[in-house]
Design an enzyme around this catalytic site. Structure first.
Site, PDB file in Angstrom:
ATOM      1  N   GLY A 211      26.374  -0.479 119.684  1.00  0.00           N
ATOM      2  CA  GLY A 211      25.648  -1.476 118.902  1.00  0.00           C
ATOM      3  C   GLY A 211      24.998  -0.904 117.659  1.00  0.00           C
ATOM      4  CG  HIS A 212      21.939   1.946 115.585  1.00  0.00           C
ATOM      5  ND1 HIS A 212      22.454   2.520 114.433  1.00  0.00           N
ATOM      6  CD2 HIS A 212      20.630   1.718 115.335  1.00  0.00           C
ATOM      7  CE1 HIS A 212      21.477   2.642 113.544  1.00  0.00           C
ATOM      8  NE2 HIS A 212      20.367   2.170 114.057  1.00  0.00           N
ATOM      9  CG  HIS A 272      19.603  -2.884 111.914  1.00  0.00           C
ATOM     10  ND1 HIS A 272      19.755  -1.531 111.676  1.00  0.00           N
ATOM     11  CD2 HIS A 272      18.380  -3.035 112.473  1.00  0.00           C
ATOM     12  CE1 HIS A 272      18.661  -0.906 112.084  1.00  0.00           C
ATOM     13  NE2 HIS A 272      17.818  -1.776 112.577  1.00  0.00           N
ATOM     14  CD  GLU A 324      14.160  -2.596 112.588  1.00  0.00           C
ATOM     15  OE1 GLU A 324      13.143  -1.900 112.478  1.00  0.00           O
ATOM     16  OE2 GLU A 324      15.135  -2.280 113.286  1.00  0.00           O
ATOM     17  CB  CYS A 423      14.100   5.845 113.561  1.00  0.00           C
ATOM     18  SG  CYS A 423      13.376   4.298 112.986  1.00  0.00           S
ATOM     19  CB  CYS A 424      10.745   6.437 109.514  1.00  0.00           C
ATOM     20  SG  CYS A 424      11.369   4.735 109.542  1.00  0.00           S
TER      21      CYS A 424
HETATM   22 ZN    ZN Z   1      13.300   4.300 110.689  1.00  0.00          ZN
END
Ligand code: ZN
Length: 656
Positions: A211-212, A272, A324, A423-424
């Site tokens: 999915g990602h 996304h 997002e 994640c960032c």
């Molecule tokens: Zn992120």
């Protein structure tokens, strides 16, 4: 085929320049075997000063340890230990994708170790790698979230489980380690997991995708390091399957994970934003390796449409908070900008791949815009607090997040030390650790400098070694001096990017100054050691207006200076008045002042009517004259809570 090899256990995948000649593989995140330009590795480019060197040293000195601390504290590293001990998954910490943050930290550490050679960092990499390796199953499976007693079974939630996504980040870490330290335990962990993925998801396996997206570019890069073609073929399978409704229907629709339309047929990026960036990056990698011009052209078309209609002035992408995601064309409200830091990192990755493939300076332009105004906005100057989203208009004073606890991903208007979905910070860390690889490239004929920072650039061309030294205070100053320290006796081509905003730029060489247009300025001749070429880029502050179809900012102007987008913060207004009360005088050009860019205008405090709509107003009534000093948007929110705007009101019928 090159004899150079940092991974002796595998046949080396040679790098070929545009004429097909093999050259040694550089230590860089993306090393295509063909393309217009070849990347330069961390040994070939060194950033020696200026803001990017400061970012790199802060990243090394503070961010890596900060991230490692939080990964321990939150138990995301401990998940691997628990898995190795065979403990029940019910005690597992973090979200289903938390393994990926450990892998991104490993990648960041690997690039930083390659840059510095720090033995203590090497020991930390080995220690984390050992914990990861201990959690790997005998058949190569690796996840702390699935496939354990008490957890969901393997591959049972491809829509949301992120198992393959996590492995993609593992592979990129393994690639970074292999290219900077040789074949070690981490690469072995990677190939064992990748071999399992190829068996389980191969031509006769599960006919679906993650999915990602993320494993797609990672598999191509793992192929480039190991020479194992099955990884490239698996990446192709994943890319071609997506878009045929192989994933289940979800509340956001299949466009969310780009399973709505085959990548060859899509005309714009949608869904996304981070997913779209990683998927497109993988598609470029595959297209380049297989010579698939049709696939490359499809991605280029999508990139062009997205840049033209779905990208913020900052380079930020994504205007929908709920998923997002990209909005429709021209839906770019500044106060609802999602513009996730990771989407900026992904956009940098995509633009870089397209630049290597095609050589067009427009890709380096967007990369620069995004680096300065999204990626650099994410972390605080201390490198220990981060934005997840990057709004272009802060209407309410934020509250200072507790620097001792994680916050939800998008809830903060000030930088937070960690997020529940974090994640960032790791994405920024790996980008800064390998930043020098985005500065310049080479081809058969010479060197191309794309980004300007004090740096040394040294590479071996067919004609001989070319060593350059860049002296500049960019972006504060637009003067860039390129000193030739060593050059072949034969003619070479030295190309310098002239950014799209740099109208009136000049290049001085041999005592002669000539105008150069936005694009590329090239000197093709025998360069003489000791000579200096000077590129002068006009960085005078300028007003910028948006396409009128970006309705949310119609009747406003932004101010830019060189590659930087500026903003006004309430702390810079008299009495810390709200930024929405500042009306800009568009007839008075913005001016450089010592600590920023000065603009003229009026303070016009809005009345608060009971109903905010009424008859169209007459000409605007400017209020009390005022000047304000704007600062780079990337620096906003470093002085405590404030309101902030990038697009400033101007007088007109729209101003009641
Ligand atoms: Zn992120």
């Amino acid at each position: 085929m090159s004899a150079s090899t940092s991974t002796p256990s595998f046949p080396h995948v040679g790098v070929h320049d545009s004429t097909g000649t093999a050259v040694p593989a550089p230590a860089a995140p993306v090393v295509p075997s063909r393309g217009r330009f070849r990347p330069l590795g961390i040994g070939e480019v060194v950033i020696t000063g200026g803001p990017w060197a400061a970012r790199q040293s802060t990243n090394a000195a503070a961010t890596l340890a900060h991230v490692e601390h939080w990964l321990e504290r939150e138990g995301w590293l401990g998940n691997f230990d628990a898995t190795a001990r065979g403990e029940l998954a019910s005690t597992r910490a973090g979200r289903e994708f938390s393994d990926s943050e450990v892998y991104k930290l490993l990648e960041a550490m690997a690039w930083e170790h390659g840059r510095s050679g720090d033995p203590e960092l090497d020991a930390r990499i080995r220690a984390i790698t050992a914990r990861v390796a201990a959690a790997q199953n005998a058949d190569g499976y690796l996840s702390t979230a699935f496939g354990r007693p008490g957890s969901a079974r393997r591959w049972s939630d491809l829509e949301w489980g992120h198992e393959l996504y996590c492995l993609g980040h593992l592979f990129q870490a393994g690639v970074a380690r292999a290219r900077t330290a040789g074949h070690d335990q981490l690469l072995t962990v990677c190939t064992r997991a990748a071999d399992l993925v190829c068996e389980v998801f191969g031509p006769d396996g599960i006919p679906s995708v993650c999915g990602h997206p993320e494993i797609e570019p990672a598999l191509v890069e793992l192929y480039r390091v190991t020479g194992r073609r099955r990884y490239l073929e698996q990446a192709a399978l994943f890319l071609e399957r997506r878009g045929h409704h192989v994933l289940g229907e979800i509340e956001f629709g299949r466009s969310y994970f780009q399973d709505d339309q085959p990548i060859r047929e899509a005309t714009v990026l949608r869904g996304h934003a981070v997913r779209a960036m990683y998927l497109s990056s993988g598609a470029v990698d595959l297209a380049v390796e297989t010579g698939d011009e049709e696939l490359l052209a499809a991605v280029v078309g999508q990139w062009e449409a997205t840049v033209a209609r779905r990208t913020y002035l900052t380079g930020g992408m994504g205007s929908r908070h709920q998923d997002e995601a990209f909005g429709e064309d021209f839906v770019l409200p500044p106060d609802r900008a999602y513009s996730e830091t990771c989407a900026g990192v992904g956009s940098v990755q995509l633009a870089w791949r397209l630049l290597l493939a095609q050589g067009d300076p427009r890709y380096a332009d967007l990369l620069e815009r995004t680096l300065y105004n999204v990626v650099d906005t994410g972390p605080s100057r201390s490198g220990t607090a981060f934005f997840y989203t990057n709004t272009l208009h802060q209407r309410v004073l934020g509250t200072v997040p507790d620097q001792d606890s994680a916050v939800p991903r998008a809830a903060s208007s000030l930088r937070a030390p960690w997020f529940a979905v974090s994640c960032c910070p790791t994405n920024v860390a790996r980008t800064f650790a390998s930043l020098q690889t985005l500065v310049a490239t080479a081809d058969q004929d010479g060197v191309q400098v794309h980004q300007y920072a004090p740096s040394t650039i040294t590479t071996d061309l067919p004609a001989g070694r070319l060593a350059l030294r860049v002296r500049t205070a960019y972006p504060a100053s637009g003067r860039v001096e390129v000193v030739v320290d060593e050059a072949p006796d034969a003619a070479v081509a030295l190309s310098l990017r002239v950014p799209s905003w740099a109208h009136g730029a000049t290049l001085t060489e041999g005592g002669v100054t000539r105008p150069v247009e936005p694009g590329t300025a090239t000197a093709t001749r025998v360069l003489v050691p000791g000579e200096v070429l000077v590129l002068d880029l006009p960085v005078t502050p300028r007003f910028t207006a948006a396409d009128p179809r970006v309705d949310a900012v119609r009747g406003t102007l932004a101010v830019e200076r060189g590659p930087q987008v500026l903003c006004v913060e309430s702390v810079d207004l008299p009495g810390e008045q709200h930024v929405d009360d500042l009306v800009l005088d568009p007839d008075r050009a913005p001016e450089d002042v010592e600590d920023g860019v000065l603009v003229h205008g009026w303070l016009h405090r809005q009345a608060d009517p009971a109903w905010p709509y009424g008859a169209p107003p007459g000409p605007d009534r400017p209020g009390e004259p005022v000047t304000a000093v704007l600062h780079p948007y990337a620096d906003w929110a470093n002085r405590g809570p404030s309101t902030m705007r990038v697009f400033l009101r101007v007088p007109g019928p729209g101003s009641r």
